[in-house]
Design a protein around this motif. Structure first.
Motif, PDB file in Angstrom:
ATOM      1  N   ILE C 216       0.759  -0.983   0.449  1.00 48.62           N
ATOM      2  CA  ILE C 216       0.012  -0.114  -0.150  1.00 48.62           C
ATOM      3  C   ILE C 216       0.890   1.315   0.261  1.00 48.62           C
ATOM      4  O   ILE C 216       1.877   1.000   1.024  1.00 48.62           O
ATOM      5  CB  ILE C 216      -0.865  -0.232   1.138  1.00 48.62           C
ATOM      6  CG1 ILE C 216      -1.445  -1.058   1.400  1.00 48.62           C
ATOM      7  CG2 ILE C 216      -2.124   1.306   1.057  1.00 48.62           C
ATOM      8  CD1 ILE C 216      -2.502  -0.993   2.319  1.00 48.62           C
ATOM      9  N   GLY C 217       0.198   1.915  -1.024  1.00 49.13           N
ATOM     10  CA  GLY C 217       1.025   3.350  -0.378  1.00 49.13           C
ATOM     11  C   GLY C 217       2.061   3.904  -2.145  1.00 49.13           C
ATOM     12  O   GLY C 217       3.003   5.071  -1.872  1.00 49.13           O
ATOM     13  N   LEU C 218       2.061   2.910  -2.909  1.00 50.13           N
ATOM     14  CA  LEU C 218       3.078   3.460  -4.316  1.00 50.13           C
ATOM     15  C   LEU C 218       2.368   4.197  -4.529  1.00 50.13           C
ATOM     16  O   LEU C 218       1.537   4.038  -5.237  1.00 50.13           O
ATOM     17  CB  LEU C 218       3.431   2.166  -4.632  1.00 50.13           C
ATOM     18  CG  LEU C 218       3.798   1.012  -3.272  1.00 50.13           C
ATOM     19  CD1 LEU C 218       4.532   0.107  -4.400  1.00 50.13           C
ATOM     20  CD2 LEU C 218       5.014   1.503  -3.223  1.00 50.13           C
ATOM     21  N   THR C 276      -5.912   0.698  -7.768  1.00 49.44           N
ATOM     22  CA  THR C 276      -5.252   2.233  -7.035  1.00 49.44           C
ATOM     23  C   THR C 276      -6.200   3.562  -6.364  1.00 49.44           C
ATOM     24  O   THR C 276      -7.576   3.033  -7.960  1.00 49.44           O
ATOM     25  CB  THR C 276      -4.448   3.361  -8.435  1.00 49.44           C
ATOM     26  OG1 THR C 276      -5.232   3.184  -9.093  1.00 49.44           O
ATOM     27  CG2 THR C 276      -2.645   2.028  -8.753  1.00 49.44           C
ATOM     28  N   LEU C 277      -5.965   4.248  -5.742  1.00 48.77           N
ATOM     29  CA  LEU C 277      -6.785   4.831  -5.310  1.00 48.77           C
ATOM     30  C   LEU C 277      -6.377   6.515  -5.758  1.00 48.77           C
ATOM     31  O   LEU C 277      -4.943   6.107  -4.401  1.00 48.77           O
ATOM     32  CB  LEU C 277      -7.656   4.951  -3.808  1.00 48.77           C
ATOM     33  CG  LEU C 277      -8.249   3.323  -3.734  1.00 48.77           C
ATOM     34  CD1 LEU C 277      -8.681   2.917  -2.617  1.00 48.77           C
ATOM     35  CD2 LEU C 277      -9.707   3.848  -4.587  1.00 48.77           C
ATOM     36  N   ILE C 280      -2.581   6.160  -5.348  1.00 56.64           N
ATOM     37  CA  ILE C 280      -1.488   5.436  -5.390  1.00 56.64           C
ATOM     38  C   ILE C 280      -2.137   4.072  -4.408  1.00 56.64           C
ATOM     39  O   ILE C 280      -3.410   4.285  -4.503  1.00 56.64           O
ATOM     40  CB  ILE C 280      -1.511   6.459  -3.487  1.00 56.64           C
ATOM     41  CG1 ILE C 280      -0.857   7.478  -3.850  1.00 56.64           C
ATOM     42  CG2 ILE C 280      -0.800   5.442  -2.503  1.00 56.64           C
ATOM     43  CD1 ILE C 280      -0.972   8.277  -2.193  1.00 56.64           C
ATOM     44  N   SER C 281      -1.093   3.217  -4.686  1.00 52.59           N
ATOM     45  CA  SER C 281      -1.377   1.757  -5.225  1.00 52.59           C
ATOM     46  C   SER C 281      -2.575   1.383  -2.995  1.00 52.59           C
ATOM     47  O   SER C 281      -1.754   1.795  -2.837  1.00 52.59           O
ATOM     48  CB  SER C 281      -0.619   0.579  -4.252  1.00 52.59           C
ATOM     49  OG  SER C 281       0.083   0.780  -3.422  1.00 52.59           O
ATOM     50  N   SER C 282      -3.222   0.182  -3.854  1.00 54.83           N
ATOM     51  CA  SER C 282      -4.099   0.437  -1.703  1.00 54.83           C
ATOM     52  C   SER C 282      -4.245  -1.263  -1.624  1.00 54.83           C
ATOM     53  O   SER C 282      -4.446  -0.600  -0.861  1.00 54.83           O
ATOM     54  CB  SER C 282      -5.679   0.288  -2.706  1.00 54.83           C
ATOM     55  OG  SER C 282      -5.870  -0.308  -3.693  1.00 54.83           O
TER      56      SER C 282
END
Lengths: 371, 371, 371, 371
Positions: C216-218, C276-277, C280-282
């Motif tokens: 998460i977070g990329l 992605t959201l 950013i990767s979820s």
């Protein structure tokens, strides 16, 4: 982009280690249509290569470059130019000992703690051998700058250890292994080097680099001033500890009335600026000086520690350069050429193509270049 | 990326001109979660701002910074931080004359031929005023580095014109307008400046910058060595003509047996390297020196030409700094902080997060920092 | 940086042409300490290489990769990894004719007018052969991502020309030359290809790529969103004309009440977002689809012009891929891996090292991945 | 460089949040000498701004832009152009609740786990409001491209939710709030939107963008193909889930004999390529389509979790766009303009200045643009 690429538009990405199978570079962004062959590159590589005199490392490397891409029927295509140089004289049998110790002044200590371990064979990535691909790449830049603007580069040794090397004439530079622009001082330099070698010690050097017929207008405010990018490139050369443009550190004690280069209808009256004003080339000769520290690998024993922090004594055996500065001149020229090339492309991107903008006044005044 | 952005990961993009409505910066890449307010930034801005003593420009600017974005409820969010400083003391009525002439030593000539024309109001983009957003941005970097690694920065004047300023004690730096680490030399410096001003002349300066508690491992082979990026940043400051790391140009005449810093179980015995080995921080104190040329705007008449190439005489009137070096110390600190911050992030990208990697031996030995 | 480098921190710089002596890549920014050998790379290269079935080009290339640098005693050192693949099956004797003509749908026309001329041998730099170094470089990224986050990649053919290829089971992908996740449709696909070849025509394909166990977070607001960088990488593959993330173009006619993926304590209920959201990767499975146009080199005559603008007829002879999409699956996987790797490093630069941040709710819900 | 900068040479760095004091951009690399005033920028900003019809968000923002730098006496100087837009209609009192929850389809979840927390006011950095500085920056690019190459941009809605919007005539685009190139469908679109609003739901949209008079030769092999950089820019717009160039996903089922655009002495016969060949502009009209997902903020309750992972129901109250796609047309045009501008400068850096290279054959054939 990562740390092994130089330049924004004319980019040089190097790879390789001192004792790996090969070293090389990818040169991207080269304008299309320029004639290019290995011969154009080899000349500069030969000026840099080891083993050319008894004063430098005796490693035997032909440094023969192969162009892998980017050239079709003798002309650059605009595609990236792959350059490959095979290593042939690797002697990496007995590095085991080195892996456990930190040699004072070497990159060992910092590499070890940055990466967790290191390639100890001949210094690995931190070896001065990695300047070969840079010199190869810069030969392409030099050729283009010469063809487009008539730009020419030369460098020379300004000081060897304690000995200042006065500039006499450019023509002498190619006549001796020191890149000295001086025909009389060579025996003194040779004696100095022989003495150093006997003492198992090393010395530093001061190298001067010049570029003439530099187009006006290269360099970008604010951070990518031409001199800022030159400083970056020069300080990126192994063992460099200082960079000066024009009057450099002398300008600290100059008065403004002296330092500022007067302008006359026939050109600048002096060149304390070193060819840049506000970080942008003024068309005057570019003048850069660099300080190279004495080689760290010496026969004299030095105190150090091993990777566990235990005290040891370190003493280099075998071949080494007692002054890496001796071979640094073509490398410094190369770096200057790469920076100018990159900025020539950056300039024409923003401001359009110019074939050496000529202002109403010439950039240099007769006799003003060597004050 | 274009020339007004510094850094790869912690990037500072500045904008503005000396006499435009505002100057500022966008700071991108700041780690989230750090407390930040205008007050954290204002302190450094105040150290740099003009008009603080009779020896610097009398321009009245509050240099009040406004944070426009990137902070929520007092904490950085990871979004870009917009910084805005309104110009309040612009006096740009009568620049007409300047537009037609090139002032010796100024950026006028180069800007004119690069861009075809230029903004002459107070030097436009080439004004030293543009160091304010850099100082503001660096305050953020300093705060983060302090919180994460305990890194601290200080700078001081090493030389003012012909006068060397011996280092006595760090504590004196804040006690005088020269950033001299010396309590006794101030009257001499003041007399020197008064004399210069009377003579309508200017002088250069040598500034020393230091960073301690620098994590081991910052800097990237080959081209983006820590010292290479420091040199780039420093040479990007207005009027800088030279950069040294550690022993700098002194290393030219040092022997290898002297230059190489011995390692002992309690740390390095000396610091000729200036805190980098192979372009990577060694954990020792970082030591950088810069040469600042004398101010070009002087009351003494100088020969020049107008934009048509006709000979003229140029003489500055009105307010000016007789030594821009006097205010350069916080700027040099700022540049060093920005480079370290960028490399701290680059390092943890490739090698993972480290809280000041501590090798079996401490990076510095008691008493080794000031040799 | 120039157009032949992908990535900001984990950078891949490729070089080479279809019929030059060699192709290759320099991979910079790889974290140190990972075991790596040619075998780790060769497997993916073999999945991409030509001549593996009668439905793809019959060019014979072993695509044997040599690691030139960056690895010491089987481990990455943090230095750039040079990768070299020699071309062995170049047949470039008779390109003279091609140089004078523009083949419809080919890069000929654009290259000619961009660079003034072009390397016609097998398409030169524009050949799909240049995806080999990309696949090689990505094998390194895949290995690191697998070891650090357990990230896994797979791709499959979603459509071949007019034939949709339903997803049955991942395990079938390796069992047929089409990368179809379907065991029953192969005869139909083979028949379709045979018919196309007989007709002297070609077709397009739709490729689906997936990555699971993505941290998460990329991804970075604003411009370098994870999906934006994925789109850039995918559209950089030869012949790609469209890119979708998650529901893609289907989301145009979806209602918000349907499209938005509900969240439950045991994970997301669906995956219209494609992982992605806000860029950013979820943590959900990443889902990307690409459209590949039909091969331009066909046996059917096409109208065109020569370089002087005169009308001609163009008809390809000799070997060619009737559907370049057949071999595109490992290439699309490679691109996805390179983007994730770069963003993994970018993320830990700004936000610190995370080993797959696990929120209180798991990123995926049982059964939610294949809706 | 960090994720908030777009472009390599013509760079746009944005800052700001939906409900912070201001948003803005720094535009660097703009060629000098172009006339520019706020009025040149305001027109495009006004096309994008909220509150212009009952079908979009009712937030009241004037979106008045201030040029802070880079312009002197009405002309660009080559220095960075600072653009500032103050936020005036922030209503951020009651975000407390939002901070604890993740709204399905929103960036909340990903931001929270990337940065550790987030700015919840109006979506913070992830708000579509941040497209305003992009539109402002692109107005500068559009002006330069128009003046140099005659390049023109237009975009239109191709589909609204389930309703296809046939292209009738460009002139209708400015006549309705949907950017529909169709005069008859407007009542249907209005009815559809009213119904959606009543249902508390939202829908997606398909936007088409075109650029004509694009110089031949823009785009760089390999990774920075023109279409690759377009895909990157488009996918960087909020809510975009798909990008197509030319025939896009239709090319999957096209035969090569159909897809490849024939060339005739009077131009290309069709435009399946969408204006790029091998990633380089062919001089044909550029054609890009994007898929925009339905707005996530809807009045319909959705399942979600709070930041502790507990199940909750989320339902948006207050103003929102039921279709963000309605205002997306000027944003997509802006992105296309920024990419073309950057590549125009990149092209002339490497290949020299060209004023729309005209090959012996014209790039487009009468009637070929709208096939």
């Amino acid at each position: 982009m990562s740390g092994n690429t130089l330049g924004l538009l004319f980019t040089v990405t190097t790879f390789g280690e001192s004792h790996g199978p090969a070293i090389g570079a990818v040169v991207d962004g080269c304008p299309p249509g320029m004639t290019l062959s290995e011969a154009d590159i080899q000349a500069d590589l030969d000026r840099r290569k080891p083993g050319t005199s008894r004063h430098v490392t005796q490693r035997k490397e032909e440094d023969k470059v192969e162009i892998l891409s980017g050239v079709f029927e003798g002309k650059t295509t605009g595609a990236p130019i792959g350059l490959l140089i095979r290593n042939t004289d690797q002697r990496s049998q007995d590095y085991g000992d080195i892996l456990q110790t930190f040699r004072p002044g070497h990159a060992d200590y910092a590499y070890h703690y940055k990466y967790g371990f290191r390639d100890p064979r001949g210094g690995g990535r931190s070896s001065a051998r990695l300047t070969a691909p840079v010199v190869a790449a810069a030969a392409i830049a030099k050729k283009w700058l010469k063809e487009h603007y008539g730009t020419e580069f030369y460098g020379y040794m300004g000081q060897l250890g304690e000995i200042e090397v006065p500039f006499q004439d450019k023509k002498h530079i190619a006549e001796n292994p020191f890149f000295a622009a001086n025909s009389e001082i060579i025996p003194q330099l040779e004696g100095y080097m022989d003495e150093l070698r006997k003492a198992g010690d090393s010395c530093g050097a001061r190298i001067e680099v010049r570029a003439s017929n530099v187009p006006i207008g290269l360099g970008e405010p604010l951070f990518d001033k031409l001199d800022a990018d030159i400083a970056h490139a020069m300080m990126g050369i192994n063992a460099v500890k200082g960079v000066e443009i024009g009057a450099g550190f002398k300008s600290v004690s100059q008065r403004g009335s002296v330092h500022g280069d007067d302008l006359h209808p026939d050109g600048f009256a002096s060149n304390n600026s070193g060819g840049t004003l506000g970080g942008i080339s003024s068309g005057q000769e570019l003048r850069v000086a660099i300080a190279i520290k004495p080689t760290s690998s010496i026969m004299t024993p030095k105190h150090s520690v091993d990777i566990k922090g235990q005290p040891i004594t370190v003493q280099t055996k075998g071949r080494h350069d007692p002054c890496v500065g001796i071979r640094a001149t073509p490398i410094a020229e190369a770096m200057l050429a790469l920076v100018l090339m990159d900025h020539a492309l950056r300039h024409r991107a923003q401001c359009g193509d110019v074939e050496l903008a000529v202002p109403p006044i010439p950039a240099s005044r007769p006799g003003s270049q060597l004050d």
